[in-house]
Design a protein around this motif. Structure first.
Motif, PDB file in Angstrom:
ATOM      1  N   UNK A   1      45.768  71.411  21.707  1.00  0.00           N
ATOM      2  CA  UNK A   1      46.336  72.146  20.578  1.00  0.00           C
ATOM      3  C   UNK A   1      46.929  71.170  19.579  1.00  0.00           C
ATOM      4  N   UNK A   2      46.784  71.497  18.313  1.00  0.00           N
ATOM      5  CA  UNK A   2      47.420  70.699  17.265  1.00  0.00           C
ATOM      6  C   UNK A   2      48.829  71.241  17.037  1.00  0.00           C
ATOM      7  N   UNK A   3      49.675  71.056  18.019  1.00  0.00           N
ATOM      8  CA  UNK A   3      51.047  71.557  17.964  1.00  0.00           C
ATOM      9  C   UNK A   3      51.998  70.459  18.415  1.00  0.00           C
ATOM     10  N   UNK A   4      53.219  70.502  17.917  1.00  0.00           N
ATOM     11  CA  UNK A   4      54.267  69.583  18.330  1.00  0.00           C
ATOM     12  C   UNK A   4      55.152  70.305  19.344  1.00  0.00           C
ATOM     13  N   UNK A   5      55.389  69.661  20.477  1.00  0.00           N
ATOM     14  CA  UNK A   5      56.268  70.211  21.509  1.00  0.00           C
ATOM     15  C   UNK A   5      57.319  69.151  21.819  1.00  0.00           C
ATOM     16  N   UNK A   6      58.438  69.163  21.106  1.00  0.00           N
ATOM     17  CA  UNK A   6      59.442  68.098  21.283  1.00  0.00           C
ATOM     18  C   UNK A   6      59.931  67.942  22.705  1.00  0.00           C
TER      19      UNK A   6
ATOM     20  N   UNK B   1      53.209  85.396  31.888  1.00  0.00           N
ATOM     21  CA  UNK B   1      52.551  84.172  32.361  1.00  0.00           C
ATOM     22  C   UNK B   1      51.718  84.380  33.617  1.00  0.00           C
ATOM     23  N   UNK B   2      52.184  85.228  34.522  1.00  0.00           N
ATOM     24  CA  UNK B   2      51.428  85.446  35.760  1.00  0.00           C
ATOM     25  C   UNK B   2      50.110  86.159  35.486  1.00  0.00           C
ATOM     26  N   UNK B   3      50.143  87.152  34.604  1.00  0.00           N
ATOM     27  CA  UNK B   3      48.917  87.870  34.250  1.00  0.00           C
ATOM     28  C   UNK B   3      47.939  86.940  33.543  1.00  0.00           C
ATOM     29  N   UNK B   4      48.434  86.144  32.600  1.00  0.00           N
ATOM     30  CA  UNK B   4      47.563  85.216  31.873  1.00  0.00           C
ATOM     31  C   UNK B   4      46.947  84.211  32.834  1.00  0.00           C
ATOM     32  N   UNK B   5      47.738  83.710  33.770  1.00  0.00           N
ATOM     33  CA  UNK B   5      47.213  82.756  34.746  1.00  0.00           C
ATOM     34  C   UNK B   5      46.124  83.384  35.604  1.00  0.00           C
ATOM     35  N   UNK B   6      46.357  84.604  36.056  1.00  0.00           N
ATOM     36  CA  UNK B   6      45.389  85.285  36.913  1.00  0.00           C
ATOM     37  C   UNK B   6      44.057  85.507  36.197  1.00  0.00           C
ATOM     38  N   UNK B   7      44.116  85.986  34.960  1.00  0.00           N
ATOM     39  CA  UNK B   7      42.879  86.296  34.249  1.00  0.00           C
ATOM     40  C   UNK B   7      42.198  85.034  33.727  1.00  0.00           C
ATOM     41  N   UNK B   8      42.986  84.007  33.400  1.00  0.00           N
ATOM     42  CA  UNK B   8      42.379  82.725  33.035  1.00  0.00           C
ATOM     43  C   UNK B   8      41.554  82.184  34.187  1.00  0.00           C
ATOM     44  N   UNK B   9      42.127  82.185  35.389  1.00  0.00           N
ATOM     45  CA  UNK B   9      41.394  81.699  36.564  1.00  0.00           C
ATOM     46  C   UNK B   9      40.161  82.551  36.832  1.00  0.00           C
ATOM     47  N   UNK B  10      40.282  83.868  36.640  1.00  0.00           N
ATOM     48  CA  UNK B  10      39.136  84.758  36.860  1.00  0.00           C
ATOM     49  C   UNK B  10      37.999  84.423  35.902  1.00  0.00           C
ATOM     50  N   UNK B  11      38.336  84.139  34.653  1.00  0.00           N
ATOM     51  CA  UNK B  11      37.270  83.831  33.699  1.00  0.00           C
ATOM     52  C   UNK B  11      36.689  82.438  33.919  1.00  0.00           C
ATOM     53  N   UNK B  12      37.504  81.492  34.337  1.00  0.00           N
ATOM     54  CA  UNK B  12      36.940  80.189  34.707  1.00  0.00           C
ATOM     55  C   UNK B  12      35.900  80.378  35.808  1.00  0.00           C
ATOM     56  N   UNK B  13      36.228  81.179  36.806  1.00  0.00           N
ATOM     57  CA  UNK B  13      35.273  81.437  37.892  1.00  0.00           C
ATOM     58  C   UNK B  13      34.029  82.152  37.374  1.00  0.00           C
TER      59      UNK B  13
ATOM     60  N   UNK C   1      61.792  72.181  28.314  1.00  0.00           N
ATOM     61  CA  UNK C   1      60.864  71.779  29.372  1.00  0.00           C
ATOM     62  C   UNK C   1      60.779  72.865  30.449  1.00  0.00           C
ATOM     63  N   UNK C   2      61.923  73.477  30.763  1.00  0.00           N
ATOM     64  CA  UNK C   2      61.937  74.526  31.767  1.00  0.00           C
ATOM     65  C   UNK C   2      61.147  75.741  31.289  1.00  0.00           C
ATOM     66  N   UNK C   3      61.300  76.109  30.012  1.00  0.00           N
ATOM     67  CA  UNK C   3      60.535  77.237  29.471  1.00  0.00           C
ATOM     68  C   UNK C   3      59.045  76.935  29.485  1.00  0.00           C
ATOM     69  N   UNK C   4      58.682  75.710  29.147  1.00  0.00           N
ATOM     70  CA  UNK C   4      57.260  75.344  29.176  1.00  0.00           C
ATOM     71  C   UNK C   4      56.706  75.491  30.594  1.00  0.00           C
ATOM     72  N   UNK C   5      57.462  75.033  31.573  1.00  0.00           N
ATOM     73  CA  UNK C   5      57.017  75.148  32.963  1.00  0.00           C
ATOM     74  C   UNK C   5      56.851  76.601  33.381  1.00  0.00           C
ATOM     75  N   UNK C   6      57.730  77.483  32.890  1.00  0.00           N
ATOM     76  CA  UNK C   6      57.708  78.884  33.297  1.00  0.00           C
ATOM     77  C   UNK C   6      56.694  79.713  32.516  1.00  0.00           C
ATOM     78  N   UNK C   7      56.523  79.391  31.221  1.00  0.00           N
ATOM     79  CA  UNK C   7      55.696  80.239  30.354  1.00  0.00           C
ATOM     80  C   UNK C   7      54.301  79.672  30.150  1.00  0.00           C
ATOM     81  N   UNK C   8      54.216  78.412  29.736  1.00  0.00           N
ATOM     82  CA  UNK C   8      52.939  77.852  29.282  1.00  0.00           C
ATOM     83  C   UNK C   8      52.123  77.189  30.382  1.00  0.00           C
ATOM     84  N   UNK C   9      52.800  76.514  31.302  1.00  0.00           N
ATOM     85  CA  UNK C   9      52.071  75.722  32.293  1.00  0.00           C
ATOM     86  C   UNK C   9      51.281  76.543  33.303  1.00  0.00           C
ATOM     87  N   UNK C  10      51.769  77.728  33.749  1.00  0.00           N
ATOM     88  CA  UNK C  10      51.056  78.399  34.858  1.00  0.00           C
ATOM     89  C   UNK C  10      49.580  78.669  34.612  1.00  0.00           C
TER      90      UNK C  10
END
Length: 599
Positions: A282-287, A209-221, A257-266
């Motif tokens: 996303x066309x996904x269900x997240x109960x 998640x940290x790597x994805x967050x870093x490179x996502x922000x880099x590409x947004x910039x 919810x905790x996994x979403x905060x740790x994995x997907x949200x960053x």
């Protein structure tokens, strides 16, 4: 790294002359234009601004006869310009299959023609289009050659370089802007923690998640600050842990919810902090986020509650394509666009029946299910985005300048420098690599792609270095083709075999034949190098493959990097951005995140 910096400097010398970025204006001017424009728009024009669709044809007013027929069947009019005018469209999305992307000059000319149609007579309520396409790079890229073909997200994840990710986004964005495309549907912010994910995979930067967050922000910039186009972080709230393709079904994400905060949200938090102008649903269900069973695209709890409320996002929300099965499973096509707007979406992408969707939204307003004030909220966001993109006035691009810029020498040099950082050597048990000498016969076989021809490019690379090289494409081979390849391999000093998602062995899936091909080649007893040109997970399904590299993509630049690494002209620099586990399930880690070997 010095070479990469030099490439950036070379690009910087060229880019300012292109002149595509609109000068910044004060917020009060933006507010004034948006408010004034909105005040002059009819309800029909406002609703049209919400829709983004494909159109058929390579010219706005003179498409081919077949494209006229296709437009008439889909939209009731014959030309792309008429589609834009009839529905007051806010955006158009380009595809090769809809014949929009022949060559650089044609794309620029098409964009100019569509923008002319959008502004019509120049009345205050007529607004230029926001033109988009899926230019993620890697395995999802729409621009034709000679455009800069950078490696995709997972390859950039292997590089561990935010500078490389940002540069790739900048050059990609500048080339798109040159032909009138100002909304690339990138970057992918999904964290691919499921090796069996059939739809994301190498489109993700990885499983950290940290790597994805870093490179996502880099590409947004890179897209927004450097190239002046609109980044689209996708797919909220995170499509990385699914074994179902939302194009064909409705995935359910079982994260707590905790996994979403740790994995997907960053990564989405990072994109928002970087100022991302649009986020795709996303066309996904997240109960754990919404127990209703509705896909996120249609969930007020997820879009208005989590994305806007909890994460504080105020920009444009664009749906993933509304013709995908994942969003059509529970509700009919007339209800989906209305429910998406009620959930908090702004741009409605590719409804399967545009006329039905358009009329449904209008009727929902007239019936009071949607208020015009709610429509105004989305239109205001879209207009503000267009203003920041310089679309407050009629637009045209310079086709000659586009031809000079797209695929220019500095851009291609940057592609090579970035790609060289991505190749990952996973196994070299027998010390076969790097190859010594050049007097050898080489068979290059396995998966191939007609447009990029990686088999041919790799064989040429060997031949250029003095080997006697034979190219034998064997894409999803039959048993006879496998036997033929094995017979040929037995007569060569070395075989290099390319595989593409060889792990994907659902019942009846023809990709399973790749596993049999590799097994047959290994059974010859001759040296074999296996190269994954998509998902790195294939090694878990190829027992006995003792020499294995992950290229993540099959572009010409990737094959050039590969052949140079095989010959010891460069050392593989990439590190696995995902964990490779044993075949068939969660299993045991074979190769952890960060693994690499080099020489």
């Amino acid at each position: 790294m010095r070479k990469l910096v030099a490439a950036v400097a070379a690009v910087a010398v060229l880019l300012p002359s292109a002149g595509y970025a609109e000068p910044a204006r004060p917020p009060n001017a933006e507010h004034g234009w948006v408010t004034s424009t909105l005040r002059h728009m009819s309800l029909e024009q406002k609703v049209g601004q919400l829709f983004v669709t494909y159109v058929y044809g390579n010219d706005a007013v003179n498409p081919a006869a077949a494209d006229r027929t296709a437009n008439r069947a889909a939209f009731g009019v014959e030309t792309p310009a008429e589609v834009v005018d009839r529905y007051h469209l806010g955006g158009v999305v380009y595809f090769a299959w809809s014949h929009n992307l022949d060559n650089v000059r044609q794309i620029a000319t098409l964009s100019n023609g569509l923008q002319t149609a959008a502004v019509g007579t120049g009345a205050k309520g007529e607004v230029p289009l926001l033109i988009s396409t899926d230019q993620e790079q890697g395995v999802v890229q729409r621009m034709p050659t000679p455009s800069a073909q950078f490696p995709g997200a997972m390859a950039l994840g292997a590089s561990r370089s935010d500078a490389a990710a940002r540069l790739a986004a900048e050059i990609t964005g500048r080339e798109l802007a040159a032909v009138g495309i100002r909304q690339p549907y990138a970057p992918i912010a999904d964290v691919n923690v499921n090796p069996a994910n059939p739809v994301i995979g190498v489109r993700s930067f990885g499983a950290d998640p940290a790597l994805v967050a870093e490179l996502t922000a880099a590409q947004v910039a890179g897209f927004e600050q450097d190239a002046g186009v609109t980044a689209v972080a996708k797919h909220f709230p995170g499509h990385g842990d699914t074994a179902t393709d939302s194009h064909t079904g409705l995935p359910v994400i079982h994260h707590t919810r905790e996994q979403w905060e740790q994995i997907d949200a960053p990564a989405f938090r990072a994109a928002i902090a970087a100022g991302v102008d649009s986020i795709m649903t996303a066309h996904i269900v997240v109960p754990a986020l919404d127990p209703s069973g509705d896909p996120a695209t249609l969930s007020p709890v997820i879009l208005d509650g989590v994305l806007r409320g909890q994460l504080g996002y105020q920009g444009v929300v664009v749906t993933d394509a509304l013709n995908m099965a994942g969003v059509r499973t529970k509700y009919g096509d007339a209800r989906v666009p209305v429910l998406a707007l009620k959930a908090g979406a702004d741009q409605l992408l590719m409804p399967p029946d545009l006329d039905l969707a358009y009329r449904s939204v209008l009727q929902a307003v007239r019936d009071g299910e949607l208020t015009e004030r709610r429509i105004d909220e989305s239109v205001r966001r879209i207009l503000a985005l267009k203003y920041r993109q310089g679309l407050a006035r009629p637009q045209s691009v310079d086709a000659d300048a586009a031809v000079a810029l797209v695929g220019s020498a500095p851009h291609l040099a940057a592609v090579a420098q970035v790609t060289d950082q991505t190749l990952t050597a996973v196994r070299n048990d027998a010390g076969l690599l790097p190859l010594s000498g050049t007097d050898r016969s080489v068979l290059v076989t396995g998966w191939n792609n007609a447009a990029f021809n990686p088999i041919g490019n790799l064989a040429k690379g060997f031949a250029d270095r003095g080997s006697r090289a034979t190219a034998l494409p064997a894409t999803l081979p039959s048993d006879q083709a496998i036997a033929n390849a094995a017979t040929r391999a037995a007569g060569h000093d070395l075989t290099v075999v390319l595989v593409n998602k060889a792990w994907d062995t659902a019942v009846g899936d023809p990709r399973a034949s790749q596993q049999r091909l590799v097994a047959a080649l290994l059974a010859t007893g001759r040296p074999v190098v296996v190269v994954a040109v998509r998902d790195p997970y294939d090694i878990a399904y190829l027992p006995g493959a003792s020499t294995y590299l992950a290229a993540y993509t099959y572009t010409p630049a990737a094959m050039d990097t590969l052949v140079r690494a095989l010959h010891g002209e460069l050392s593989p620099q990439g590190r696995l951005p995902v964990t490779i586990v044993t075949a068939g399930g969660p299993g045991t880690a074979l190769y952890p995140i960060g693994h690499r070997i080099t020489w």
